[in-house]
Design an enzyme around this catalytic site. Structure first.
Site, short mmCIF file in Angstrom:
data_model
loop_
_atom_site.label_atom_id
_atom_site.label_comp_id
_atom_site.label_asym_id
_atom_site.label_seq_id
_atom_site.Cartn_x
_atom_site.Cartn_y
_atom_site.Cartn_z
N PRO B 326 0.83 -1.22 0.00
CA PRO B 326 0.00 0.00 0.00
C PRO B 326 0.86 1.26 0.00
CG PRO B 326 -0.76 -1.53 1.67
CD PRO B 326 0.49 -2.11 1.10
N HIS B 327 1.96 1.19 0.71
CA HIS B 327 2.85 2.35 0.75
C HIS B 327 3.39 2.67 -0.64
CE1 HIS B 327 6.73 4.40 1.57
NE2 HIS B 327 6.00 5.01 2.48
N ALA B 328 3.76 1.62 -1.36
CA ALA B 328 4.29 1.82 -2.71
C ALA B 328 3.23 2.41 -3.62
CB ALA B 328 4.80 0.51 -3.27
#
Lengths: 1149, 371
Positions: B326-328
């Site tokens: 999700p961060h990416a």
């Protein structure tokens, strides 16, 4: 007459006696005779000394290196945009005529008026855009920034003018494109020798300015008001083979030279307020590098603006399709010059306008009627049969009575094979019911749907092909079916509420789109970037939803986000998600690794596992994007056996991985090599652009050894990169590609701007180039820029610190206030009051940031009617920053008022104890060079306020002056003013901040004169020191060596001086002889001097007489001239008087 | 003046500031944890802002009273030597290192900075990971790797910290080198560091043993260094942890790490410190998970990889990663917003990996001085 001609006979052919032809012939002759042309004694020319040989080797190696240029990656893949050919020269030199002649040469088109850029097709792979540069500094600067080739027109009969040199300097600063000189007005020379001499002189001057061997053309004169065809043809040939240098600024910034400009503001808005901000569109070819959507651009002469909307238009002047044929056909010789009104087609965003001349109109109804009137029916039918089908179709189209809507209303459609034809009106009433089916139908052929722009009625057709329905139903699972139902419900609501509204159709389509998305499943791109389509047109819908929510917000309990979401940090929409890259995995998540099965599943990811399966893993990817013939599968035609890389890999699995990588590399290298060969072979499609000479050098010396290995490697790398770019982007969807890399170089763009000042439209002048340049990251901001600057040697004065300067840098032109400085040895930047005479200096000013290494040119005045050289300075940017430290020296002076041994009290250096506190410990110095230190301020009440106590390395004198040397930071004014020349009338001079000198002149002020600053002769009265007195007691106590030696003056001469010298007779003889000789010589010299003096006097007298004469003559001449002028004036006045009298008489009559 | 951006919420705070500084775009962030019980900026975020002020010249930061609104006008990256920053104890040094490494590359002068605080914690990648995985990654982008250095002077475990690292990043002269980095290769060796500070040196050995127990199943070439600190270099709190790196045949580095829960000396601990054996197993299983996912970098480095790709010159960059975190994904969106770079994302179904292709934004180091 004829007889004479016969008598004379033909002119004898003269064999060439020099030049290449003669040489060749001579060689052939010698060969015939059997004389070898080779050197007879090659040893005679071999190196005799090793030193000389080494030097020669060094020299050739150096020359080799100088030839090489850093290769630049050319990223353009499509056909290049037209090259900009700027034609520049002083007024009345024949610029317009040259362009007209060239256009006529290329397109057979006679241009009547020349306004704005003119695009023509000059060859199968080359287009040119001619721009005339008017004689205005702003236009010169802007055109220099975009020019690929410059034709510098020079009036041969007059010689070079200032404008030419100014333009050359501007060009040099902004990248130095290719330059060709053209000499005109050569027919004014009557004398052939004079002409030849002038040509040579001008050529040499031109070469010193550019480079030895720069091309200079001679246009011999006018024939019927045009340049000779042959000469224009030659010029065109040179233009068509010219290679253009890649310029670093332009390779990194997209730019557009506008060839069309429209004001698209709503007319009523303009009517209401003529001064309202306008919406304009600018059209032109994209050059430089790719342009991304929504980037900030700079319109030269207007300012920075955001791209509101950008779209690609079909190329209005496309290159001909690739054919084997030589040359261009007549139809392919296109011209596009919308500002000059020559092209017939005008493409807009969604429409094409055809401008047809009246005599070319063939299909209009009026013609038809005339024909009907004139001919009988019989003849007419005969004619129709002869005419082709296309013509007929057009004619039938013109005869329609009903519009498409009306026709559709009346038409009927047979839905089922045996069913009764359904009326459209009927269907329309049932649209709501059939909606769902309609969508189903579209799931299958969504491509059609995207293209289809027609109304709902046609969509319902799709409902009829129920065959596709069944398939879709099979593929759709239960969840999607539910969704479909939901959508259908929504649709019903929507259609019921605003059935008639236009918005209905678009919303209906939105749903359709989302539905198709559902069917396909979310792709990764959509997951990451969201639905681009929805973003584009569905933004207000989202807002509406927000509004409805806001009512409930009041009653919601805040601060309670779903627990699991917060913990996992996986919710993409969480606004305040924790900023951590780590994915939190508990040991429960990893429990799976207990099982042997899972462990075994990654066995092949280790070198201990199966290499072949791992190779496959990497292979699958390579195969997917390398489906071209080089590496792809192939079929053995004889055996019918199919090979593909996959199977081959499995067979020899061990080596595969390494092999595969190498193969890919090899393939790219091969492509690179081929491209390079192509570039060298035909020279038209230079893949890796470099200097022309370097590629020539390459051809001459194919085996250069290790010297240029590095160069070769660089070039190969660049070519590899280029090939990779092309390969990767080749199979990307067009729309995605646009998002990824932006608009490609060479495409014809329509840029829309909003909020442009109305003056731009009001004062738009197509003769002034309109340049739109993209600006990179960080270049939007403002800050201090430091440049290395040099006053131009032809500018008459040095530049004063903090005097405003107009600077052209990057795409921009602005006025700013520079502070000049020089760097000291210890890296200190020391302010200068004036720029050095013949040296570079640093200039720091406030302005929009520009990357280092970009050139700049500075002006003080932009007006066109000044005779002096307008370019003030040139330079290059070094760096930018938000602060620079520039200092100037400040000397504080104080006077000692009390001196102890090494301590002294000094006053008048500071005014308060507070000031002193700042300088405690600072070093001071006296004039005599005794160094010291400030200790402390004196106590209050003791001495003058601000007095200090200092200590020195020695006792100072009361007459000494104490200095404190300090450095003060100089502020650089935070001022810059964009030069908005496009927002004012063309013949107005842009006026910015005035220089100090201008202000003084305007107000009649003299230069302030500080009396103390004036240099005066230094007066140093001789110092009288008192005699040293040593007390007697002390004297007596001193040892002899230290005692003052005070001896009395001798009253009588010493014996030695008194003693008489008696010469020997021989000596006396010699003495007398020498004396005599000396006397003779002296006498001679005396006489010569006298004579010289006499001669000089005579000469001076003569000269004085001559001077008197010439003075008289000059005075006489001047007097004569003035007398003549007065006479002329008087006669004029008399004439005028006479005319006036005559007029008066006439009036009286 | 460039048009600014307005963003909402506290997510990706670091990267927003990073990209804002790189592109020179002024930033306004509103609603920073405005719905939270403790609204506004956290102290580590404030510390990050102070760090940015240190490495740049002329940046302006304005925060409203509650800390829910931030206005950031970036300055120009200056870099410099001998800088010191105290990172505090709420987040570890890894939090600050991530943006700092990228920022350092595009400065006026090479950056050399000492960061003080917690070197290893469970929330951010620890400094060992940066040293052995992140910094070698820069090599792919043409950064002169011999000038990149991260020296761990002192370990600092949570909660008290007291660690110190020295980071040295060179500047790049012109631009990065575009990568085509899709070959993930096979894992050929596994290395690691098991550190322990202010505890028994046996702890590291116990972690090593358990990690080897899992990993030796696949590979004999597993070597984990033990790194015990005591006395001066051991920071203020006791702690231990393990970092593992798998190196593949093509030079990709995948890392995983596990750190113990804070060992509270007071005794009123909420979580008891983890067993060293558990940590060893956990880290090695995480590593296996990363290897299973595939890709040329592990999941922690995806964001940074994408960022570097987007900062490349206008050539095609191609990378392969495992599952997108999700961060990416958030970073991909942010890149699109700031740099106008969109990736083409295609799954590779056979391997379960994803291939991302982008055309770089053409970012150049323009702040550097020419002579």
């Amino acid at each position: 007459m004829a007889a004479i001609a016969a008598e004379q006979g033909h002119k004898q052919h003269r064999l060439p006696k020099s030049g290449p032809t003669a040489k060749k012939k001579k060689k052939a002759q010698q060969k015939k005779k059997g004389i070898s042309t080779e050197q007879k004694n090659p040893k005679a020319f071999a190196f005799q000394s090793s030193v000389k040989a080494r030097r020669l080797q060094n020299r050739s190696a150096e020359r080799e290196q100088r030839r090489l240029h850093v290769p630049v990656l050319d990223r353009s893949v499509e056909e290049p945009p037209p090259y900009v050919v700027v034609v520049q020269g002083p007024p009345q030199v024949g610029k317009t005529l040259l362009i007209k002649s060239l256009v006529k040469h290329y397109t057979k088109h006679n241009l009547s008026d020349m306004r704005g850029p003119i695009t023509v097709i000059s060859g199968k792979k080359r287009r040119l855009q001619f721009v005339e540069c008017i004689n205005d500094v702003n236009a010169m600067v802007d055109s220099a920034k975009v020019a690929d080739l410059v034709l510098l027109l020079v009036d041969g009969s007059y010689g070079f003018e200032m404008e030419t040199f100014e333009y050359l300097n501007i060009l040099q600063v902004h990248g130095f494109p290719k330059i060709m000189g053209v000499l005109t007005h050569l027919d004014k020379f009557k004398d052939a020798k004079q002409l030849r001499k002038t040509k040579k002189r001008l050529k040499n001057r031109f070469w010193t300015e550019i480079y030895d061997g720069a091309k200079l053309f001679y246009l011999s004169g006018l024939i019927h008001g045009k340049y000779p065809k042959r000469e224009i043809h030659n010029l065109a040939r040179f233009i068509s083979v010219a290679k253009f240098r890649p310029l670093s600024w332009r390779l990194t910034h997209p730019y557009i030279l506008a060839d069309r400009f429209e004001d698209i503001t709503a007319p009523d808005a303009v009517q209401r307020n003529p001064k309202c901000d306008r919406n304009v569109t600018i059209y032109g070819y994209l050059r430089g590098c790719n342009l991304k959507r929504g980037t900030q651009v700079h319109i030269a002469g207007v300012g920075d603006h955001k791209l509101w909307n950008t779209s690609i238009l079909p190329d209005p002047c496309p290159l001909p399709l690739a054919t084997k044929k030589r040359g261009l056909r007549e139809k392919e010789k296109l011209i596009y010059a919308p500002m000059s009104d020559v092209g017939e087609l005008v493409y807009d965003k969604d429409a094409v306008y055809i401008n047809i001349n009246d005599h070319q109109v063939q299909f209009s109804k009026s013609d038809e009627h005339k024909e009907e009137n004139e001919f009988e029916d019989k003849e007419k039918t005969q004619k129709e049969s002869v005419a082709d089908i296309g013509e007929l179709l057009v004619k039938t189209l013109q005869k329609t009575k009903y519009s498409v809507d009306e026709k559709l209303n009346q038409s009927s459609i047979q839905l089922f094979r045996r069913g009764a034809p359904a009326e459209t009106a009927l269907i329309k009433s049932h649209t709501v019911d059939t909606e769902l089916e309609g969508q189903d139908g579209h799931g299958s052929d969504e491509d059609d749907e995207m293209v289809d722009t027609s109304s709902e009625e046609i969509d319902t057709d799709a409902a009829s092909d129920s065959g596709s329905d069944a398939e879709n139903d099979e593929s759709a699972d239960m969840s999607t079916k539910k969704d479909i139902e939901r959508i259908a419900e929504m649709n019903e609501n929507l259609t019921e509420t605003d059935f008639d509204g236009l918005g209905n159709a678009s919303k209906w389509k939105e749903d359709l789109l989302s539905f198709t998305k559902l069917k396909r499943g979310m792709t990764l791109m959509e997951l990451v970037y969201g639905d681009t389509q929805a973003q584009l047109n569905g933004s207000d819908a989202a807002n509406a939803v927000d509004d409805s929510d806001s009512d409930d917000e009041l009653f919601k309990l805040k601060n309670q986000p779903p627990k699991e979401v917060k913990e996992k940090n996986n919710n993409l929409e969480d606004m305040n998600a924790d900023d951590s890259v780590k994915l939190e995995m508990t040991s429960e998540d990893l429990e799976i690794w207990n099982s042997m099965e899972i462990l075994e599943s990654i066995r092949n990811r280790f070198v201990t596992g199966d290499w072949s399966s791992s190779a496959r893993r990497n292979q699958s990817h390579h195969d997917s994007d390398e489906n071209d013939s080089v590496m792809g599968d192939f079929e053995d035609l004889e055996t019918g056996e199919k090979f593909n890389m996959q199977t081959a890999n499995e067979e020899n699995s061990e080596k595969v991985k390494a092999d595969d990588k190498e193969a890919a590399e090899r393939r790219l290298k091969k492509l690179a090599l081929r491209a390079r060969f192509d570039a060298q072979y035909d020279g038209t499609d230079p893949a890796v652009e470099e200097d022309v000479t370097s590629s020539k050098g390459k051809q001459q010396r194919p085996h250069q050894g290790s010297q240029s290995d590095y160069f070769d490697k660089l070039k190969e790398e660049i070519e590899l990169r280029r090939q990779r770019n092309m390969a990767e982007l080749a199979d990307v969807d067009e729309e995605v590609r646009l998002e990824m890399e932006g608009f490609k170089v060479g495409s014809y763009l329509r840029l829309e701007f909003h909020g442009i000042p109305c003056e731009m439209v009001q004062y738009f002048d197509p003769r002034h180039p309109l340049v739109v340049g993209g600006i990179g990251p960080l270049e939007e901001g403002v800050g201090y820029i430091q440049v290395r600057l040099k006053r131009h040697r032809w500018h008459k004065k040095v530049l004063k610190n903090r005097d405003p300067l107009i600077i052209s840098i990057g795409w921009r032109r602005y006025q700013t206030v520079p502070v000049y400085a020089l760097e000291d040895r210890n890296k200190r930047h020391r302010m200068l009051k004036y720029t050095p005479e013949h040296m570079h200096c640093l200039a720091t000013f406030w302005g929009p940031l520009t990357p280092p290494n970009s050139g700049l040119v500075a002006f003080q005045n932009l007006s066109n009617n000044q005779e002096s050289f307008r370019i003030t300075a040139t330079g290059v940017t070094l760096e930018f920053n938000q602060s620079f430290q520039i200092v100037k020296k400040l000397k504080l002076v104080g006077y000692p008022y009390k001196i102890f041994k090494k301590t002294a009290f000094v006053r008048d250096m500071f005014t308060s104890a507070l000031e002193v506190a700042r300088f405690e410990g600072a070093s001071v110095r006296t004039v005599s060079g005794i160094r010291g230190q400030i200790k402390k301020a004196v106590k209050e009440g003791q001495g003058k306020e601000g007095s200090i106590r200092c200590t020195f390395e020695d006792k100072i004198l009361m007459s000494d002056i104490v200095f404190l040397r300090a450095w003060v930071t100089v502020d650089v004014p935070r001022f810059f003013n964009p030069v908005t020349t496009l927002l004012q009338s063309h013949d107005m001079v842009w006026r910015g901040m005035k220089t100090v000198a201008e202000l003084r002149k305007e107000r009649g002020l003299s230069v302030p004169n500080n009396k103390d600053s004036a240099y005066k002769p230094i007066e140093r009265p001789p110092r009288h020191f008192n005699k040293l007195k040593i007390p007697k007691t002390l004297q007596s106590a001193l040892p002899f060596a230290s005692k003052p030696k005070l001896l009395k003056k001798r009253s009588k001469p010493t014996l030695e001086s008194r003693r008489a010298v008696v010469l020997e007779p021989n000596e006396r003889k010699i003495h007398t002889l020498v004396q005599q000789l000396n006397t003779i010589r002296n006498e001679k010299v005396k006489k010569r001097k006298e004579q010289n003096e006499k001669r000089r006097k005579i000469f001076e007298m003569k000269k004085a007489k001559e001077d008197e004469l010439s003075k008289k003559r000059r005075r006489e001449e001047i007097r004569e001239r003035f007398r003549e002028a007065a006479k002329r004036r008087k006669s004029l006045e008399r004439d005028e008087d006479a005319i006036n009298i005559r007029m008066g008489q006439l009036y009286a009559a | 003046m460039p048009a600014g951006l307005q963003l909402q919420g506290a997510q990706l705070f670091r990267h927003r500031l990073l990209l804002s500084t790189l592109t020179g775009t002024p930033l306004r962030i509103i609603d920073i944890r405005s719905d939270d019980a403790a609204p506004g900026l956290r102290d580590y975020e404030a510390s990050l802002l102070r760090l940015l002020e240190k490495v740049s010249n002329g940046c302006v930061v304005e925060i409203n009273e509650t800390g829910t609104k931030l206005r950031y006008k970036p300055g120009l990256l200056a870099g410099g030597r001998g800088l010191v920053h105290n990172c505090g104890t709420s987040r570890s040094i890894g939090y600050f290192l991530e943006p700092l490494i990228v920022l350092g590359l595009f400065g006026k002068a090479p950056l050399s900075i000492t960061l003080k605080g917690i070197t290893n914690d469970s929330k951010d990648p620890c400094v060992d990971t940066f040293r052995v995985t992140t910094l070698p990654m820069l090599k792919q982008f043409g950064v002169p790797i011999e000038d990149v250095q991260l020296k761990i002077k002192t370990r600092g475990a949570p909660p008290e910290g007291g660690g110190e690292v020295l980071l040295q990043v060179p500047i790049i002269q012109k631009d990065l080198t575009p990568v085509s980095w899709v070959d993930e290769g096979m894992v050929k060796r596994i290395r690691g560091v098991a550190y322990s500070t202010r505890v028994s040196p046996q702890m590291s050995n116990r972690m090593v043993d358990s990690a080897r127990g899992v990993l030796n199943h696949f590979l004999p070439d597993v070597y984990i260094f033990t790194d015990h600190y005591s006395g001066q270099g051991s920071g203020n709190s006791p702690g231990y942890g393990i970092t593992l790196v798998a190196e593949t045949t093509t030079g990709c580095l995948l890392s995983a790490e596990a750190v113990t829960n804070p060992v509270n000396q007071d005794g009123d601990e909420k979580q008891s410190p983890s067993l060293p054996e558990d940590l060893g197993t956990h880290a090695s299983r995480l590593l296996l998970e990363e290897i299973k996912q595939g890709g040329v970098v592990d999941s922690n480095h995806q964001g940074m990889l994408f960022l570097l790709c987007a900062l490349c010159p206008e050539d095609v960059c191609k990378v392969r990663v495992g599952k997108l975190t999700p961060h990416a994904i958030r970073i991909l969106r942010l890149i699109k917003e700031f740099l106008n770079v969109q990736f083409s994302i295609k799954p590779d179904p056979e391997t379960g990996t994803i291939i991302l292709v982008c055309v770089g934004s053409g970012y150049r180091n323009v702040t550097r001085k020419i002579s």
